[in-house]
Enzyme design. Sequence first.
Site, PDB file in Angstrom:
ATOM      1  N   CYS A  30       0.938  -1.183   0.129  1.00 34.97           N
ATOM      2  CA  CYS A  30       0.118   0.017   0.010  1.00 34.97           C
ATOM      3  C   CYS A  30       0.949   1.137  -0.092  1.00 34.97           C
ATOM      4  CB  CYS A  30      -0.858  -0.314   1.247  1.00 34.97           C
ATOM      5  SG  CYS A  30      -1.581   1.457   1.792  1.00 34.97           S
ATOM      6  N   CYS A  33       0.048   3.631   2.826  1.00 34.86           N
ATOM      7  CA  CYS A  33       0.465   3.313   3.977  1.00 34.86           C
ATOM      8  C   CYS A  33       1.865   3.543   3.987  1.00 34.86           C
ATOM      9  CB  CYS A  33       0.268   1.772   4.029  1.00 34.86           C
ATOM     10  SG  CYS A  33      -1.202   1.192   3.918  1.00 34.86           S
TER      11      CYS A  33
END
Length: 105
Positions: A30, A33
């Site tokens: 991600c 993230c």
Amino acid sequence: MALEITDATFEEVVLKSDKPVLVDFWAVWCGPCKMLAPVVSELSADFEGKAVIGKVDVDNNQEFASKYGIRNIPTVLVFKNGEVVGRQVGVAPKKAYEDLINEAL
């Protein structure tokens, strides 16, 4: 550094904590993230002794991600006394996370 939380440790570390707990639900693949990771590390240092700051890898720990309806990552939940008291979906400025923790303190 943020604490690695797993399905096996979630109940003990998060739900039974006597301090507020910020949990970052994330995954290795991600991109956003990765942008949030340094902020979570800073929060861990900033709130040391006052709050618990942790991360849950949703690919390896799906039980609690599912239980709390995590559909998009990163999602940050703040727990107090085992209850969700704050939620931030997506990347936000550091102050947004500080405010969530401070409200729970």
